[in-house]
Design a protein around this motif. Structure first.
Motif, PDB file in Angstrom:
ATOM      1  N   PRO A 199      -9.636   3.316  -6.706  1.00  0.00           N
ATOM      2  CA  PRO A 199     -10.214   3.864  -5.604  1.00  0.00           C
ATOM      3  C   PRO A 199      -9.334   4.880  -4.895  1.00  0.00           C
ATOM      4  O   PRO A 199      -9.849   6.166  -4.212  1.00  0.00           O
ATOM      5  CB  PRO A 199     -10.508   2.710  -4.349  1.00  0.00           C
ATOM      6  N   LEU A 200      -8.035   4.650  -4.989  1.00  0.00           N
ATOM      7  CA  LEU A 200      -7.339   5.762  -4.694  1.00  0.00           C
ATOM      8  C   LEU A 200      -7.065   7.247  -5.294  1.00  0.00           C
ATOM      9  O   LEU A 200      -7.381   8.305  -4.917  1.00  0.00           O
ATOM     10  CB  LEU A 200      -5.823   5.443  -4.086  1.00  0.00           C
ATOM     11  N   ALA A 253      -8.566   2.596   4.879  1.00  0.00           N
ATOM     12  CA  ALA A 253      -8.863   3.314   3.768  1.00  0.00           C
ATOM     13  C   ALA A 253      -8.788   5.010   3.831  1.00  0.00           C
ATOM     14  O   ALA A 253      -8.182   5.693   2.866  1.00  0.00           O
ATOM     15  CB  ALA A 253     -10.192   2.903   3.224  1.00  0.00           C
ATOM     16  N   LEU A 259       1.014  -1.069  -0.148  1.00  0.00           N
ATOM     17  CA  LEU A 259       0.165  -0.038  -0.033  1.00  0.00           C
ATOM     18  C   LEU A 259       0.829   1.248  -0.123  1.00  0.00           C
ATOM     19  O   LEU A 259       0.487   2.146  -0.747  1.00  0.00           O
ATOM     20  CB  LEU A 259      -1.029  -0.169   1.327  1.00  0.00           C
ATOM     21  N   LEU A 300     -12.215   1.270  -1.500  1.00  0.00           N
ATOM     22  CA  LEU A 300     -10.847   0.939  -1.048  1.00  0.00           C
ATOM     23  C   LEU A 300     -10.932   0.186   0.284  1.00  0.00           C
ATOM     24  O   LEU A 300     -10.275  -0.833   0.642  1.00  0.00           O
ATOM     25  CB  LEU A 300     -10.107   2.309  -0.737  1.00  0.00           C
ATOM     26  N   ILE A 310      -6.367   7.449   1.962  1.00  0.00           N
ATOM     27  CA  ILE A 310      -6.730   8.463   1.145  1.00  0.00           C
ATOM     28  C   ILE A 310      -6.162   9.768   1.626  1.00  0.00           C
ATOM     29  O   ILE A 310      -5.940  10.633   0.848  1.00  0.00           O
ATOM     30  CB  ILE A 310      -8.314   8.385   0.959  1.00  0.00           C
ATOM     31  N   TYR A 345      -6.327  -1.321  -5.705  1.00  0.00           N
ATOM     32  CA  TYR A 345      -6.135  -0.148  -4.903  1.00  0.00           C
ATOM     33  C   TYR A 345      -6.193   1.332  -5.613  1.00  0.00           C
ATOM     34  O   TYR A 345      -6.636   2.183  -5.409  1.00  0.00           O
ATOM     35  CB  TYR A 345      -5.098  -0.095  -3.984  1.00  0.00           C
TER      36      TYR A 345
END
Length: 177
Positions: free
Chosen positions: A118-119, A148, A52, A127, A152, A115
């Motif tokens: 959504p990011l 999440a 991530l 996410l 973000i 990911y």
């Protein structure tokens, strides 16, 4: 003699990849992920957090065009190399490393693919669902909501930094639950 010096010299791009990888690992090891957010302190969960954080940096770097894209690729290459090295340190034999690396590579690519959109869209629900499944091994998206929100917020924090600042010391969001 000069050829040997060149062989062992770290090139600036490779050094940047190593420094960024170390920053991602340092952040992924932040105790709050394990104490406040409930991430299990296991090798597979750490892999998820490393992935991530590397993705967050790669995405930020790619926003810089060609120079950032090259830096992001170098960071990604450094991460893959570190995974290979970790397998060898764990005692995985040369014959098995290729198969294990293929599996890790597929997992890494799968996570990054899952990911990234959504990011980019700041889609916390999508996410959270992916993070719940991969990090918390849960089908309940609520399990991934705090992580999440952190991811973000980190994306936004990194986006607010210049390329030079991100390269020197990425500004992550606060780890809170």
């Amino acid at each position: 003699m000069i050829m040997l010096q060149n062989l062992f010299r770290t090139r600036p791009r490779e050094r940047l990849g190593q420094l960024l990888y170390e920053a991602a690992v340092r952040q992924a090891r932040e105790p709050g992920f394990y104490t406040r957010m409930g991430v299990a302190d296991r090798i597979d969960a750490r892999f998820e957090l490393y992935t991530l954080h590397v993705l967050l940096l790669v995405m930020r770097l790619r926003d810089e065009g060609e120079q950032g894209g090259e830096a992001g690729q170098t960071l990604f290459n450094t991460y893959v190399s570190a995974l290979d090295h970790a397998l060898r340190e764990l005692g995985v034999g040369d014959v098995s490393v290729g198969k294990k690396m293929r599996k890790l590579g597929e997992a890494l690519y799968g996570r990054m693919t899952a990911y990234e959109a959504p990011l980019r869209d700041a889609d916390a629900a999508a996410l959270a669902a992916g993070l719940a499944r991969n990090v918390y091994e849960s089908e309940d998206p609520a399990a991934g909501e705090a992580l999440a929100a952190y991811a973000i917020a980190s994306r936004a924090s990194l986006a607010a930094q210049t390329f030079e600042a991100v390269s020197a010391a990425p500004a992550w969001a606060e780890v809170a639950a």
